[in-house]
Design a protein around this motif. Structure first.
Motif, PDB file in Angstrom:
ATOM      1  N   LEU A 144      46.479  39.184  64.694  1.00 54.39           N
ATOM      2  CA  LEU A 144      45.480  38.161  64.403  1.00 54.39           C
ATOM      3  C   LEU A 144      44.070  38.705  64.571  1.00 54.39           C
ATOM      4  O   LEU A 144      43.206  38.493  63.707  1.00 54.39           O
ATOM      5  N   ASN A 145      43.808  39.407  65.662  1.00 58.94           N
ATOM      6  CA  ASN A 145      42.475  39.990  65.857  1.00 58.94           C
ATOM      7  C   ASN A 145      42.200  41.098  64.852  1.00 58.94           C
ATOM      8  O   ASN A 145      41.039  41.327  64.474  1.00 58.94           O
ATOM      9  N   LEU A 148      41.043  39.252  61.810  1.00 59.65           N
ATOM     10  CA  LEU A 148      39.684  38.754  62.028  1.00 59.65           C
ATOM     11  C   LEU A 148      38.670  39.886  61.979  1.00 59.65           C
ATOM     12  O   LEU A 148      37.560  39.732  61.440  1.00 59.65           O
ATOM     13  N   VAL A 153      34.794  39.385  62.059  1.00 59.98           N
ATOM     14  CA  VAL A 153      34.801  38.506  63.229  1.00 59.98           C
ATOM     15  C   VAL A 153      35.311  39.292  64.429  1.00 59.98           C
ATOM     16  O   VAL A 153      36.355  39.961  64.342  1.00 59.98           O
ATOM     17  N   PRO A 155      36.938  40.402  68.020  1.00 65.18           N
ATOM     18  CA  PRO A 155      38.226  40.028  68.619  1.00 65.18           C
ATOM     19  C   PRO A 155      38.060  38.935  69.670  1.00 65.18           C
ATOM     20  O   PRO A 155      37.038  38.853  70.357  1.00 65.18           O
ATOM     21  N   TRP A 158      42.689  35.608  73.124  1.00 68.71           N
ATOM     22  CA  TRP A 158      43.316  34.310  72.959  1.00 68.71           C
ATOM     23  C   TRP A 158      44.037  33.840  74.218  1.00 68.71           C
ATOM     24  O   TRP A 158      43.991  32.656  74.555  1.00 68.71           O
TER      25      TRP A 158
END
Length: 303
Positions: A144-145, A148, A153, A155, A158
């Motif tokens: 996910l990071n 992103l 975006v 990191p 989470w």
């Protein structure tokens, strides 16, 4: 002469038959009542009584409200109660997700048969498996990071940020369990009068108006059931995810009463304090459930 012959005998026979008819429901439900009393209510009363006794050197001694005072002085339990409040706030979202998806399936959007099977798939997965999967996806250097980062975006930690971790755990729980609510909503749609939907379409009602004025009033009892069962699941069935994903961290930000109870009972060997926390959790569930049912009934009458 047989006592059952003649008018008096017939009246007595009918009277006995009526008595048995009145007793039959009680006889049929008696086994279930005995099971509930023996396996639910009696242990509950024992737990409440045990919460007024001491742990350790004071084991078995009556300590009054000392355990409850200790709970409310414990920052971890205070955080657990704050997280309960967060769950109550997010509960409508957890109910709306399966409700909207069931609505789209019922209205036969393209591919509804495929989605009907796919949506239920997470519900059959073990919470341990779900937690392990999302630990990989949500890791600081995880996919996910990486995605992103590819769009510029930075990191996000989470599961390591106290302000974010609880929202992620709740989101994963909703994803993993909404399939059961979806099935209940689909069963509720089977009782909905299709003529009302046809009339709404003829009158030119939008999807939003159909949901608000036709579907929600027609599924009031189903919504009540899903609200209560979802709340119980969020308060009592997130232990597996919490244990695998965060273990109550970071900094105790993802503690819930059930996880706190396990820590006190299983690791700290303080069963009386755990019983007090269990009693408070039961009272919270009872109060929140009754408030939800009251609000939903009032909303149903207004609609």
């Amino acid at each position: 002469m047989d006592d059952r012959s003649g008018p008096d005998g017939s009246r007595r026979a009918r009277s006995r038959a009526r008595d048995w008819e009145r007793l039959a429901p009680y006889v049929l439900v008696a086994p279930a009542v005995l099971i509930i009393v023996g396996l639910r209510l009696y242990p509950l009363l024992l737990g409440v009584n045990f919460s007024f006794t001491g742990d350790g050197d004071r084991n078995g001694e009556a300590v009054g409200l000392d355990n409850y005072l200790a709970l409310f002085d414990d920052p971890l339990f205070q955080q657990a109660l704050r997280n309960v409040g967060l769950l109550v706030v997010l509960l409508p979202v957890a109910v709306a997700v399966p409700g909207l998806l069931a609505t789209f399936i019922y209205l036969r959007v393209p591919g509804h048969r495929f989605f009907r099977s796919v949506y239920f798939f997470p519900a059959v997965l073990s919470p341990v498996i779900v937690g392990a999967i999302f630990n990989l996806l949500l890791a600081f250097d995880g996919p996910l990071n990486t995605v992103l980062g590819s769009v510029g975006v930075g990191p996000v930690d989470w599961l390591g940020d106290p302000d974010v971790a609880m929202f992620m755990v709740v989101g994963v729980h909703v994803w993993a369990t909404f399939g059961m609510g979806l099935v209940v909503f689909l069963a509720g749609f089977a009782t909905l009068d299709a003529a009302l939907l046809d009339a709404a379409r003829v009158d030119g009602a939008s999807l939003r108006q159909v949901i608000r004025h036709v579907i929600i009033p027609g599924l009031t009892r189903t919504i009540q059931f899903v609200f209560v069962t979802t709340m119980i699941g969020m308060l009592t069935s997130m232990f597996g995810l919490l244990y695998v994903m965060t273990s109550g961290g970071p900094e105790g930000s993802t503690y819930l009463p059930e996880y706190y109870i396990w820590i006190q009972q299983g690791q700290m060997n303080r069963p009386a304090l755990a019983s007090a926390a269990s009693t408070i959790l039961f009272l919270i569930m009872l109060v929140v459930g009754l408030l939800q049912l009251s609000i939903l009934r009032r909303t149903g009458r207004e609609d």
